[in-house]
Design a protein around this motif. Sequence first.
Motif, PDB file in Angstrom:
ATOM      1  N   ASP A 201       0.833  -1.199   0.000  1.00  0.00           N
ATOM      2  CA  ASP A 201       0.000   0.000   0.000  1.00  0.00           C
ATOM      3  C   ASP A 201       0.872   1.255   0.000  1.00  0.00           C
ATOM      4  OD1 ASP A 201       0.978  -0.574   2.492  1.00  0.00           O
ATOM      5  OD2 ASP A 201      -0.863  -0.101   3.580  1.00  0.00           O
ATOM      6  N   SER A 202       1.973   1.230  -0.781  1.00  0.00           N
ATOM      7  CA  SER A 202       2.929   2.333  -0.748  1.00  0.00           C
ATOM      8  C   SER A 202       2.318   3.641  -1.229  1.00  0.00           C
ATOM      9  CB  SER A 202       4.164   1.990  -1.593  1.00  0.00           C
ATOM     10  OG  SER A 202       3.803   1.807  -2.953  1.00  0.00           O
ATOM     11  N   ALA A 203       1.376   3.582  -2.161  1.00  0.00           N
ATOM     12  CA  ALA A 203       0.772   4.816  -2.669  1.00  0.00           C
ATOM     13  C   ALA A 203       0.033   5.551  -1.557  1.00  0.00           C
ATOM     14  CB  ALA A 203      -0.181   4.497  -3.825  1.00  0.00           C
ATOM     15  N   GLU A 204      -0.723   4.821  -0.755  1.00  0.00           N
ATOM     16  CA  GLU A 204      -1.459   5.445   0.345  1.00  0.00           C
ATOM     17  C   GLU A 204      -0.508   5.980   1.405  1.00  0.00           C
ATOM     18  OE1 GLU A 204      -4.983   4.386   3.600  1.00  0.00           O
ATOM     19  OE2 GLU A 204      -4.197   2.848   2.257  1.00  0.00           O
ATOM     20  N   LEU A 205       0.546   5.206   1.719  1.00  0.00           N
ATOM     21  CA  LEU A 205       1.508   5.640   2.725  1.00  0.00           C
ATOM     22  C   LEU A 205       2.263   6.880   2.255  1.00  0.00           C
ATOM     23  CD1 LEU A 205       2.857   2.105   3.675  1.00  0.00           C
ATOM     24  CD2 LEU A 205       1.473   3.586   5.132  1.00  0.00           C
ATOM     25  N   ALA A 206       2.642   6.900   0.983  1.00  0.00           N
ATOM     26  CA  ALA A 206       3.336   8.072   0.441  1.00  0.00           C
ATOM     27  C   ALA A 206       2.436   9.298   0.476  1.00  0.00           C
ATOM     28  CB  ALA A 206       3.810   7.786  -0.984  1.00  0.00           C
ATOM     29  N   ARG A 207       1.157   9.101   0.198  1.00  0.00           N
ATOM     30  CA  ARG A 207       0.219  10.231   0.177  1.00  0.00           C
ATOM     31  C   ARG A 207       0.065  10.859   1.565  1.00  0.00           C
ATOM     32  NH1 ARG A 207      -3.337   7.833  -2.385  1.00  0.00           N
ATOM     33  NH2 ARG A 207      -4.654   7.113  -0.660  1.00  0.00           N
ATOM     34  N   ILE A 208       0.116  10.049   2.614  1.00  0.00           N
ATOM     35  CA  ILE A 208       0.004  10.588   3.979  1.00  0.00           C
ATOM     36  C   ILE A 208       1.103  11.608   4.229  1.00  0.00           C
ATOM     37  CG2 ILE A 208       0.234   9.999   6.426  1.00  0.00           C
ATOM     38  CD1 ILE A 208      -1.108   7.320   5.768  1.00  0.00           C
ATOM     39  N   LEU A 209       2.315  11.308   3.759  1.00  0.00           N
ATOM     40  CA  LEU A 209       3.438  12.229   3.946  1.00  0.00           C
ATOM     41  C   LEU A 209       3.390  13.376   2.939  1.00  0.00           C
ATOM     42  CD1 LEU A 209       6.247   9.577   4.539  1.00  0.00           C
ATOM     43  CD2 LEU A 209       5.225  11.076   6.257  1.00  0.00           C
ATOM     44  N   ALA A 210       2.976  13.066   1.719  1.00  0.00           N
ATOM     45  CA  ALA A 210       2.938  14.107   0.685  1.00  0.00           C
ATOM     46  C   ALA A 210       1.925  15.198   1.019  1.00  0.00           C
ATOM     47  CB  ALA A 210       2.606  13.474  -0.666  1.00  0.00           C
ATOM     48  N   ASP A 211       0.873  14.848   1.755  1.00  0.00           N
ATOM     49  CA  ASP A 211      -0.163  15.827   2.103  1.00  0.00           C
ATOM     50  C   ASP A 211       0.248  16.773   3.225  1.00  0.00           C
ATOM     51  OD1 ASP A 211      -1.834  14.841   0.167  1.00  0.00           O
ATOM     52  OD2 ASP A 211      -3.031  13.603   1.523  1.00  0.00           O
ATOM     53  N   LEU A 212       1.389  16.518   3.852  1.00  0.00           N
ATOM     54  CA  LEU A 212       1.822  17.393   4.941  1.00  0.00           C
ATOM     55  C   LEU A 212       2.310  18.726   4.382  1.00  0.00           C
ATOM     56  CD1 LEU A 212       3.795  14.884   7.201  1.00  0.00           C
ATOM     57  CD2 LEU A 212       1.594  15.965   7.697  1.00  0.00           C
TER      58      LEU A 212
END
Length: 380
Positions: A201-212
């Motif tokens: 689920d790397s896309a979702e995990l990356a998005r959590i950080l990218a949204d900061l």
Amino acid sequence: MGFVVVILLAWGAMHAYAWTHVRIHAGLGTRTASVLGLAMLVLMVAPIAGMMLVRAGRSAIGRPVEVVGMVWAGALFLFLGVALVRDLWNGLFALAGRVHPGARAFRLVGPRVLAVELAAVAALCAYALIEPWRIRTECVRLESPKLTAERPRVRIAVLADVHVGSTVGRRRLARIAERVRRAEPDILLSAGDLVDAEMKDSAELARILADLPAPLGKFAVTGNHEYYAGLGHSVDFTGRAGFALLADACARPVEGLTVAGVNDPTGRRGPFRDGGGRSEQAVLSDAGDGDFVVLLKHRPVVEAGSIDRMDLQVSGHSHRGQIFPFSLLVALYYEHGHGLVEVAPGTHLYTSRGTGTWGPPMRFLSPPEVTVIDLVRAAR
């Protein structure tokens, strides 16, 4: 290869000591001791087997096996700490008994004492599984005349050793991200080991950080685990998470401030050797003249030749041991294993305890942190 052999021998020795301790103090018979030994052998192999299965693409089986093995590893570490205290206590009074025989009565022996030990370890494990979720915000304030009047204050949030993909998944990463969001940083830094393994689920995990939000930018450096997880995968995830990777390079997010980043030395040795890399001093020479220079470096080691070229080094790697008593070993290995220290007049090192966990999803007396560093303009 030699390092791996040493680790495996130490891992086996820990299990042998724990098995011997239980067998003696519980008074186990041969058959029961053999069953216990077989169970411990399976648990000893579990974390290694789990990681191999995950790397082979069999995450559905490998991940649960790895988690069970890693929790066992944390429990074993805590048990060894308790058992060693008991054995040292008994050894002390056994020696004293040679002078005063009555001293032997103070030894802690028998199955009941072992039961108390195991109950204590169970309680410690329960707490150690909770502590990684109790993320603290550590605040640091540094003053410098190098900041400009147009930007007299810069707030930097630091993540270190998150280890996304192994024991840190969506729920814990979301909690970490919320801590960062509350701090409202201008800049977000990752001091290495952001990635620990490939993840489905790397896309979702990356998005959590990218949204900061970080108006002046997000910057990262490699740690040793970026290489272990696969550098290509790690660099890709870091980019999708919104970080600019400072691979032996500098960035100037705002006038008066330079962020310099250096690659972890893992990339210069063994099977990870990439043949490239600049010296730390060469990287720092690219900093803006008169700027406040932040050196982002995974390991908390300050090079003498860099002290006059930087104002603050931000590091991680140590986890402050993660599980006591390993914090004592970290203190022996690293001169500055955690926190803020002035290594020379006007030059500081900050070492984070780490934001996530590696190996066992546990922490004991070393809570995770998100670091918030306020750089404030001082009068010249």
